[in-house]
Scaffold this active site. Structure first.
Site, mmCIF file in Angstrom:
data_model
loop_
_atom_site.group_PDB
_atom_site.id
_atom_site.type_symbol
_atom_site.label_atom_id
_atom_site.label_comp_id
_atom_site.label_asym_id
_atom_site.label_seq_id
_atom_site.Cartn_x
_atom_site.Cartn_y
_atom_site.Cartn_z
ATOM 1 N N TYR A 1 10.354 47.417 -9.988
ATOM 2 C CA TYR A 1 9.474 46.618 -8.955
ATOM 3 C C TYR A 1 8.439 46.038 -9.493
ATOM 4 O O TYR A 1 7.505 46.555 -10.278
ATOM 5 C CB TYR A 1 9.273 47.493 -7.707
ATOM 6 C CG TYR A 1 10.411 48.088 -6.881
ATOM 7 C CD1 TYR A 1 11.093 47.140 -6.313
ATOM 8 C CD2 TYR A 1 10.702 49.490 -6.831
ATOM 9 C CE1 TYR A 1 12.215 47.493 -5.367
ATOM 10 C CE2 TYR A 1 11.638 49.896 -6.160
ATOM 11 C CZ TYR A 1 12.580 48.717 -5.444
ATOM 12 O OH TYR A 1 13.473 49.321 -4.559
ATOM 13 N N LYS B 1 3.416 81.725 -3.022
ATOM 14 C CA LYS B 1 3.274 80.717 -1.831
ATOM 15 C C LYS B 1 3.895 79.391 -2.207
ATOM 16 O O LYS B 1 4.119 79.123 -3.568
ATOM 17 C CB LYS B 1 1.741 80.348 -1.359
ATOM 18 C CG LYS B 1 0.956 80.242 -2.686
ATOM 19 C CD LYS B 1 -0.487 80.206 -2.134
ATOM 20 C CE LYS B 1 -1.268 79.829 -3.659
ATOM 21 N NZ LYS B 1 -2.849 80.169 -3.135
ATOM 22 N N CYS C 1 10.338 54.377 -9.265
ATOM 23 C CA CYS C 1 11.002 54.124 -7.927
ATOM 24 C C CYS C 1 11.103 55.337 -7.105
ATOM 25 O O CYS C 1 11.034 56.336 -7.673
ATOM 26 C CB CYS C 1 12.069 53.270 -8.007
ATOM 27 S SG CYS C 1 12.337 51.754 -9.065
ATOM 28 N N MET C 2 11.818 55.321 -6.126
ATOM 29 C CA MET C 2 11.897 56.387 -5.239
ATOM 30 C C MET C 2 12.865 57.549 -5.924
ATOM 31 O O MET C 2 12.697 58.689 -5.906
ATOM 32 C CB MET C 2 12.523 56.212 -3.752
ATOM 33 C CG MET C 2 12.585 57.204 -2.762
ATOM 34 S SD MET C 2 13.291 56.849 -1.054
ATOM 35 C CE MET C 2 11.949 55.917 -0.626
ATOM 36 N N ASP C 3 13.925 56.842 -6.464
ATOM 37 C CA ASP C 3 15.243 57.673 -6.839
ATOM 38 C C ASP C 3 15.232 57.688 -8.467
ATOM 39 O O ASP C 3 16.248 58.247 -9.004
ATOM 40 C CB ASP C 3 16.430 57.348 -6.198
ATOM 41 C CG ASP C 3 16.171 57.230 -4.869
ATOM 42 O OD1 ASP C 3 15.540 58.186 -4.032
ATOM 43 O OD2 ASP C 3 16.196 55.851 -4.287
ATOM 44 N N ARG D 1 -14.500 78.642 2.159
ATOM 45 C CA ARG D 1 -13.207 78.086 2.805
ATOM 46 C C ARG D 1 -12.925 79.080 3.724
ATOM 47 O O ARG D 1 -13.445 78.998 4.820
ATOM 48 C CB ARG D 1 -12.037 78.295 1.661
ATOM 49 C CG ARG D 1 -10.586 77.494 2.124
ATOM 50 C CD ARG D 1 -9.820 77.448 0.877
ATOM 51 N NE ARG D 1 -9.255 78.585 0.266
ATOM 52 C CZ ARG D 1 -8.314 78.707 -0.727
ATOM 53 N NH1 ARG D 1 -7.951 77.665 -1.282
ATOM 54 N NH2 ARG D 1 -7.764 79.878 -1.056
ATOM 55 N N HIS E 1 -12.319 85.420 -2.629
ATOM 56 C CA HIS E 1 -11.520 84.491 -3.568
ATOM 57 C C HIS E 1 -12.642 83.523 -4.327
ATOM 58 O O HIS E 1 -13.763 83.316 -3.773
ATOM 59 C CB HIS E 1 -10.680 83.417 -2.847
ATOM 60 C CG HIS E 1 -9.732 82.686 -3.538
ATOM 61 N ND1 HIS E 1 -8.967 83.245 -4.722
ATOM 62 C CD2 HIS E 1 -9.566 81.285 -3.574
ATOM 63 C CE1 HIS E 1 -8.247 82.066 -4.965
ATOM 64 N NE2 HIS E 1 -8.525 81.008 -4.640
ATOM 65 N N ARG F 1 -4.275 89.373 -7.308
ATOM 66 C CA ARG F 1 -3.269 88.119 -6.893
ATOM 67 C C ARG F 1 -2.846 87.340 -8.086
ATOM 68 O O ARG F 1 -3.705 86.300 -8.181
ATOM 69 C CB ARG F 1 -3.914 87.678 -5.579
ATOM 70 C CG ARG F 1 -4.474 88.616 -4.568
ATOM 71 C CD ARG F 1 -4.905 87.807 -3.578
ATOM 72 N NE ARG F 1 -6.177 86.952 -3.735
ATOM 73 C CZ ARG F 1 -7.280 87.157 -3.762
ATOM 74 N NH1 ARG F 1 -7.763 88.369 -3.573
ATOM 75 N NH2 ARG F 1 -8.156 86.364 -3.908
HETATM 76 C C1 LIG Z 1 -3.219 80.884 -4.293
HETATM 77 C C2 LIG Z 1 -4.320 81.893 -4.225
HETATM 78 C C3 LIG Z 1 -4.408 82.810 -5.288
HETATM 79 C C4 LIG Z 1 -3.448 82.568 -6.654
HETATM 80 O O1 LIG Z 1 -4.315 81.845 -7.372
HETATM 81 P P1 LIG Z 1 -3.813 81.662 -8.764
HETATM 82 O O2 LIG Z 1 -4.708 80.853 -9.518
HETATM 83 O O3 LIG Z 1 -2.441 80.608 -8.655
HETATM 84 O O4 LIG Z 1 -3.538 82.821 -9.614
HETATM 85 C C5 LIG Z 1 -5.048 83.919 -5.025
HETATM 86 N N1 LIG Z 1 -5.760 84.136 -4.018
HETATM 87 C C6 LIG Z 1 -5.733 83.169 -2.919
HETATM 88 C C7 LIG Z 1 -6.803 83.584 -1.643
HETATM 89 C C8 LIG Z 1 -5.251 82.226 -3.065
HETATM 90 O O5 LIG Z 1 -5.030 81.401 -2.090
#
Ligand SMILES: *Cc1c(COP(=O)(O)O)cnc(C)c1O
Length: 364
Positions: free
Chosen positions: A264, A41, A310-312, A135, A165, A218
């Site tokens: 700045y 992601k 700065c920005m850049d 969540r 999670h 995951r």
């Molecule tokens: C982002 C996410 C993960 C991965 O978590 P890490 O700490 O980066 O390994 C796993 N499960 C869910 C639901 C997430 O949102």
């Protein structure tokens, strides 16, 4: 369209061998029948989704997890035919699109399911249980059973997985984690049919806790070679290899005299004769203003960012004169993403996610 700066000497390098090593080390650490899903992601936490996905697949990842449907669609568009799960909430109106692309969606609410139009193709879903993260997810065993019953009634939806999670998996104190785990086990045990994929582990859980009862992990932050939190570094089962380094080059080097100011607000004032360099990187690149005072490095020698970013562009103070074109490490050893996170009062995840699309990525 985001414009990428290929003609400016500021770039990110991604070490694909490091990503592969992190995945293979984790796989060796897991029981043989537990699959590793690569979490890609947010443009693979700023590392570039498609290249990371390719590398992860080569290293043995059995599928991908993303946060939003567009990320899954981009993977399909690029030709990945692997398992993909969208872990976030997808509007019901896009369920058909997901089904057509064989992208698994997350079900976290009975109404989402009952309100779904009859789909012309099968949709795989993973049920999300909220065991304490607070969540996304169902909060009771009864709710999970209602979902199960509803899915049995529908011919267009398959219950392919169930997951949860953890809120505190990256902490050494495990009581809250254990409570969530026990709750998840209880919910899974109460199901009429155990789905193919029962999964609970993010990186911290996959690294620190036994996965024998589960089918997949995951794996996110630690695939990129970063620790889920500094406190678990002493107990990590293997050494993580950071994949991302961020570089730039000095585009101007100049001498300041006492009383000369920088950037700045003229907040930095030289007390003595000193050398400084201007770097072509700024907050629009994700080198945010809070990096002021952070120490970047040249061949391991640390030198601070002075004045406002700065920005850049930004300015660093040199220990002595350097030549224009000298390579500067913004993020990399010894000024790692963890060191930057501490300076910015945040976590390493945010450090790499912040790097904007204006910064080109080179894969080595
Ligand atoms: C982002 C996410 C993960 C991965 O978590 P890490 O700490 O980066 O390994 C796993 N499960 C869910 C639901 C997430 O949102």
């Amino acid at each position: 369209m985001a414009v990428t700066g290929w003609h400016r000497p500021t770039w990110v390098e991604i070490d694909c061998a490091a990503i592969q090593a992190n995945i293979q080390n984790e796989q060796a650490h897991l029981p043989d029948d537990v699959a590793l899903f690569a979490v890609v992601k947010a443009d693979a936490y700023g590392h570039g989704m498609l290249e990371v996905a390719k590398t992860a697949k080569k290293a043995g990842a059995k599928g991908f997890c993303v946060a939003i449907l567009d990320e899954a669609l981009a993977l399909r568009e690029a030709g990945f035919d692997d398992f993909i799960l969208v872990m976030g909430a997808v509007p019901q109106s896009f369920a058909r699109l997901a089904a057509e692309k064989q992208i698994a969606l997350t079900v976290f609410d009975l109404d989402w399911l009952t309100g779904l139009e009859l789909l012309p193709v099968n949709l795989d879903v993973h049920v999300k249980v909220d065991t304490g993260m607070g969540r996304l997810g169902l909060r009771s065993m009864e709710a999970v059973r209602e979902i199960e019953a509803e899915i049995v009634k529908r011919e267009d939806v398959t219950l392919d997985g169930i997951f949860t999670h953890f809120a505190t998996a990256d902490q050494l104190e495990t009581s809250y984690f254990e409570k969530q785990l026990a709750c998840f086990r209880e919910v899974v045990a109460s199901m009429v049919t155990r789905p193919t994929w029962v999964h609970c582990a993010n990186s911290a859980t996959a690294l620190l806790h036994d996965q024998v009862d589960f089918d997949a992990v995951r794996f996110g932050i630690s695939m990129y070679g970063l620790t889920p939190s500094p406190e678990i570094i002493p107990v990590l089962p293997f050494e993580l290899r950071p994949a991302l380094s961020w570089y730039t080059e000095m585009v101007q080097v100049k001498e300041l005299f006492p009383g000369d100011c920088v950037s700045y607000g003229a907040t930095y004032e030289a007390n003595e004769r000193e050398w400084v360099a201007t770097l072509p990187v700024g907050y629009a690149d994700g080198f945010i203003r809070a990096y002021s005072g952070f120490e970047v490095s040249v061949d391991g020698v640390l030198m601070p960012v002075i004045g406002r970013v700065c920005m850049d562009q930004c300015i660093i103070k040199l220990p002595h004169k350097y030549s224009v074109g000298t390579k500067v490490t913004l993020i990399g050893s010894p000024n790692s993403a963890d060191v930057a996170a501490r300076h910015l009062n945040t976590i390493n995840y945010e450090v790499t996610c912040l790097i904007s699309e204006r910064v080109p990525k080179k894969y080595i």
